[in-house]
Design an enzyme around this catalytic site. Structure first.
Site, mmCIF file in Angstrom:
data_model
loop_
_atom_site.group_PDB
_atom_site.id
_atom_site.type_symbol
_atom_site.label_atom_id
_atom_site.label_comp_id
_atom_site.label_asym_id
_atom_site.label_seq_id
_atom_site.Cartn_x
_atom_site.Cartn_y
_atom_site.Cartn_z
ATOM 1 N N LYS A 6 -17.738 2.469 3.418
ATOM 2 C CA LYS A 6 -18.509 2.767 4.623
ATOM 3 C C LYS A 6 -18.305 1.672 5.666
ATOM 4 O O LYS A 6 -18.046 0.514 5.307
ATOM 5 C CB LYS A 6 -19.992 2.926 4.252
ATOM 6 C CG LYS A 6 -20.588 1.757 3.440
ATOM 7 C CD LYS A 6 -20.986 0.601 4.315
ATOM 8 C CE LYS A 6 -21.563 -0.540 3.545
ATOM 9 N NZ LYS A 6 -21.723 -1.756 4.391
ATOM 10 N N TYR A 8 0.814 -1.212 0.000
ATOM 11 C CA TYR A 8 0.000 0.000 0.000
ATOM 12 C C TYR A 8 0.853 1.270 0.000
ATOM 13 O O TYR A 8 0.523 2.257 -0.657
ATOM 14 C CB TYR A 8 -0.931 0.017 1.220
ATOM 15 C CG TYR A 8 -1.841 -1.192 1.332
ATOM 16 C CD1 TYR A 8 -2.266 -1.880 0.202
ATOM 17 C CD2 TYR A 8 -2.289 -1.634 2.578
ATOM 18 C CE1 TYR A 8 -3.100 -2.980 0.307
ATOM 19 C CE2 TYR A 8 -3.126 -2.727 2.695
ATOM 20 C CZ TYR A 8 -3.516 -3.408 1.558
ATOM 21 O OH TYR A 8 -4.342 -4.490 1.670
#
Length: 338
Positions: free
Chosen positions: A105, A66
């Protein structure tokens, strides 16, 4: 003549993806492919083979790790489909790397974490949005208009349900260390639907969460809310049910029901059912691609320099409401609100 600013505004937002989650593979990255406002330029995974698989399908670069993606100057923004428990860490890292962020979310597991992320994004002048895609489906605008026009009289109560059958035993949503549990996953939808349709402060009058000792997370629950105008909401959610995704608004003169309310496909034609007296009317609405809609909204927000009005305030209210539900379920009674 095209000005430099107009040219920039029409340039697709260059997005990198942190993680090779199934939701990204099956739903969100295909929606990016349908959007003219943004395009995925890189996908990162700690497993290079996973990144390569995504890159081949979606025509982008594969990145191992990442941090390597966050260092890429060609990536303007990040879509973050990692498990909920990792949202705070990697949203913060992305923001500090100068990237705008569209996070799955909920934006964080606690209100304190969410507020810190919102403040950080604001301080850095970056756009942060929660992938609360269902509210961008045009069916909910139509429902609001029906209610505002008096189709069911004065609103008295709201009922919302988001339930799915049991997940595979190794699903990350069963892992407490990764922010698992039904409340933060499927419970998000009816909670935010209540925020969407009811006005003012919402008080949690009561709540229950059923925990599965095999996993150490909640797998189902129910909530009773009261709005400032005394309208009540009854919400149900869980991982151990027959599938249902629906809500109902009950008024003084009738009721309105919508099935497949939260995760319809882009081709689905919603049907709003309005019952009033002895008359029942079913109104078929046109399809709406809610995943592409929020991608387009996010890209526009980045270009405009700020998220849509009220978006982050609603994200914070949603996290606070989830905390209030958890607190009420632990006490066996309600009292807190947002």
């Amino acid at each position: 003549m095209t000005t430099d600013s107009e040219s920039v505004a029409r340039t697709p937002l260059r997005v990198g993806v942190l993680g090779c989650a199934q939701v990204a593979w099956g739903r969100t990255l295909p929606a990016f492919a349908d959007s003219d406002a943004a395009r995925v330029v890189a996908v990162a995974s700690r497993d290079k083979e996973k990144a390569d698989r995504f890159a081949r399908r979606f025509g982008c670069d594969a990145v191992e790790g990442y941090e390597a993606l966050l260092k890429d100057p060609g990536v303007e923004a990040v879509y973050l489909p990692l498990p909920t428990g990792l949202h705070t860490e990697w949203t913060e890292r992305a923001l500090r790397a100068g990237k705008h962020v569209l996070a799955e979310k909920p934006i964080a597991t606690t209100h304190r974490e969410a507020a810190r992320l919102v403040a950080l994004a604001d301080g850095l002048g970056l756009c942060l949005m929660e992938n609360r895609m269902f509210v961008h489906h045009r069916q909910h605008t139509a429902v609001r208009e029906f209610v505002a026009d008096g189709a069911i009289g004065e609103l008295r109560s709201f009922t919302g349900t988001m339930c799915v059958p049991p997940l595979p035993a190794d699903d990350v949503r069963y892992r407490p260390d990764l922010g698992g549990g039904a409340l933060l996953d499927v419970g998000f939808y009816p909670l935010h639907a209540a925020l969407h349709f009811l006005s003012g402060r919402l008080d949690v009058l009561g709540a229950t969460l059923r925990h599965d000792p095999r996993y150490g997370v909640d797998v189902g629950g129910g909530v009773l809310l009261r709005a400032e105008d005394a309208v009540t909401a009854h919400l149900t959610f869980g991982f151990e049910h027959g599938y249902r995704s629906h809500y109902e608004l009950h008024g003084s003169e009738g009721r309105l029901t919508l099935e497949r309310a939260f995760t319809p496909s882009a081709a689905w034609q919603p049907v709003v059912r309005i019952e009033r007296g002895n008359r029942t009317e079913e109104i078929t609405l046109p399809p709406s691609h809610q995943r592409r809609e929020i991608i387009d909204v996010f890209a526009a927000a980045v270009r405009d320099g700020e998220p849509p009005a009220g978006h982050l305030a609603t994200a914070l209210r949603g996290v606070a409401l989830s905390e209030a539900v958890r607190d009420a379920a632990g006490r066996g009674s309600g009292g807190h609100g947002v």
